[in-house]
Design an enzyme around this catalytic site. Sequence first.
Site, mmCIF file in Angstrom:
data_model
loop_
_atom_site.group_PDB
_atom_site.id
_atom_site.type_symbol
_atom_site.label_atom_id
_atom_site.label_comp_id
_atom_site.label_asym_id
_atom_site.label_seq_id
_atom_site.Cartn_x
_atom_site.Cartn_y
_atom_site.Cartn_z
ATOM 1 N N HIS A 168 -15.843 36.959 28.926
ATOM 2 C CA HIS A 168 -15.253 37.830 27.902
ATOM 3 C C HIS A 168 -13.837 37.327 27.588
ATOM 4 O O HIS A 168 -13.131 36.859 28.479
ATOM 5 C CB HIS A 168 -15.207 39.282 28.399
ATOM 6 N N GLY B 293 -17.642 47.547 22.303
ATOM 7 C CA GLY B 293 -16.603 48.024 23.208
ATOM 8 C C GLY B 293 -16.337 49.503 22.977
ATOM 9 O O GLY B 293 -17.117 50.364 23.389
ATOM 10 N N GLY B 294 -15.250 49.796 22.292
ATOM 11 C CA GLY B 294 -14.790 51.176 22.098
ATOM 12 C C GLY B 294 -15.883 52.162 21.698
ATOM 13 O O GLY B 294 -15.979 53.265 22.269
ATOM 14 N N GLU C 236 -17.843 36.888 19.952
ATOM 15 C CA GLU C 236 -16.829 37.921 19.775
ATOM 16 C C GLU C 236 -15.528 37.275 19.298
ATOM 17 O O GLU C 236 -14.751 36.767 20.118
ATOM 18 C CB GLU C 236 -16.563 38.649 21.097
ATOM 19 N N GLY D 103 -11.260 45.291 19.382
ATOM 20 C CA GLY D 103 -10.364 46.438 19.551
ATOM 21 C C GLY D 103 -9.348 46.585 18.436
ATOM 22 O O GLY D 103 -8.386 47.334 18.564
ATOM 23 N N ASN E 11 -20.055 47.589 26.432
ATOM 24 C CA ASN E 11 -19.069 47.133 27.423
ATOM 25 C C ASN E 11 -17.984 48.206 27.538
ATOM 26 O O ASN E 11 -17.146 48.334 26.653
ATOM 27 C CB ASN E 11 -18.469 45.798 26.958
ATOM 28 N N TRP E 12 -18.049 48.948 28.632
ATOM 29 C CA TRP E 12 -17.099 50.062 28.799
ATOM 30 C C TRP E 12 -15.706 49.587 29.184
ATOM 31 O O TRP E 12 -14.770 50.374 29.233
ATOM 32 C CB TRP E 12 -17.621 51.037 29.864
ATOM 33 N N LYS E 13 -15.549 48.320 29.521
ATOM 34 C CA LYS E 13 -14.258 47.784 29.983
ATOM 35 C C LYS E 13 -13.718 48.680 31.099
ATOM 36 O O LYS E 13 -14.498 49.248 31.845
ATOM 37 C CB LYS E 13 -13.295 47.623 28.798
ATOM 38 N N GLU F 191 -11.146 38.774 27.198
ATOM 39 C CA GLU F 191 -10.069 39.383 27.998
ATOM 40 C C GLU F 191 -9.947 38.683 29.355
ATOM 41 O O GLU F 191 -8.857 38.548 29.895
ATOM 42 C CB GLU F 191 -10.338 40.889 28.146
ATOM 43 N N SER G 42 -15.276 45.290 17.158
ATOM 44 C CA SER G 42 -15.184 46.477 16.293
ATOM 45 C C SER G 42 -16.525 46.868 15.656
ATOM 46 O O SER G 42 -16.558 47.313 14.504
ATOM 47 C CB SER G 42 -14.097 46.292 15.225
HETATM 48 P P1 13P Z 1 -14.519 46.620 20.486
HETATM 49 O O1 13P Z 1 -15.902 47.030 20.069
HETATM 50 O O2 13P Z 1 -13.726 47.774 21.053
HETATM 51 O O3 13P Z 1 -13.804 45.890 19.404
HETATM 52 O O4 13P Z 1 -14.666 45.598 21.706
HETATM 53 C C1 13P Z 1 -15.547 44.536 21.585
HETATM 54 C C2 13P Z 1 -15.717 43.911 22.916
HETATM 55 O O5 13P Z 1 -14.813 43.288 23.438
HETATM 56 C C3 13P Z 1 -17.008 44.081 23.596
HETATM 57 O O6 13P Z 1 -17.126 43.226 24.675
#
Ligand code: 13P
Length: 251
Positions: free
Chosen positions: A96, A234-235, A168, A174, A9-11, A98, A213
Amino acid sequence: MRSFLVAGNWKMHGDSAGIKQLLSDLLKSLPAEPGIDIAVFPPSVYVAQVAADMAATPVAVGAQNVCDQSGQGAFTGEVSAAMLGDVGCQYVIVGHSERRSLYGESSQVVAAKAKAVLAAGLVPVVCVGESDAERENGQTLDVISAQLAPVFSALSGEELKKIVVAYEPVWAIGTGKTASPEQAQEVHAFIRALFAKRDESTAAKLRILYGGSVKAANAATLFAQADIDGGLVGGASLDAKEFSAICRAAE
Ligand code: 13P
């Protein structure tokens, strides 16, 4: 047997040049025929281009969000699941944390989005997870149950067979704080049991991803858990070496 899925997930990250570079680096570091499913989720404006570029590769493409309404209509600013499918998208993340926390998406809206994604023939990746405070208060499993309840109401038994769930924990997103393999496994097993109450064989085949993470250093121990079937990353998915190492850990 469930096949693993590693999803990046590149956000809201990247630009045309950076995305081209990331994908080129990723394809170089992935095995030609990975024994798992791999998908990347670019920001929506890049989905069509990435899907076209990845068409003949092992990398599938997904979107990070979608309209809860099917068909076409007066929904300014929205993108439908059918449109995403039209440009080669195979998966859509719905719910998600967010989007739940920053954009006020309720679990009912999330379920409607999952339904719209299925109606377009795509696979929804339904995200659930508790906050730090909810975990501290011992409410984790109740929160997960409540988030999934509208999904169980909105989707038919046939539709439930086609979805992916991602656990998640919000406090792990993050933050560099990963759930321990045991903490994650407990919730994954609970989610599978909720599905088993409806249908055993759906539950046995359901893919449940862990997100929060995930990195190359912790992926293998998480993926070794009985009910963890891959990751929503994510990251670390913005770094080709790191993401391909996570994919290898799942193989
Ligand atoms: P991180 O891997 O950056 O913690 O993010 C997880 C995430 O929200 C994937 O959708």
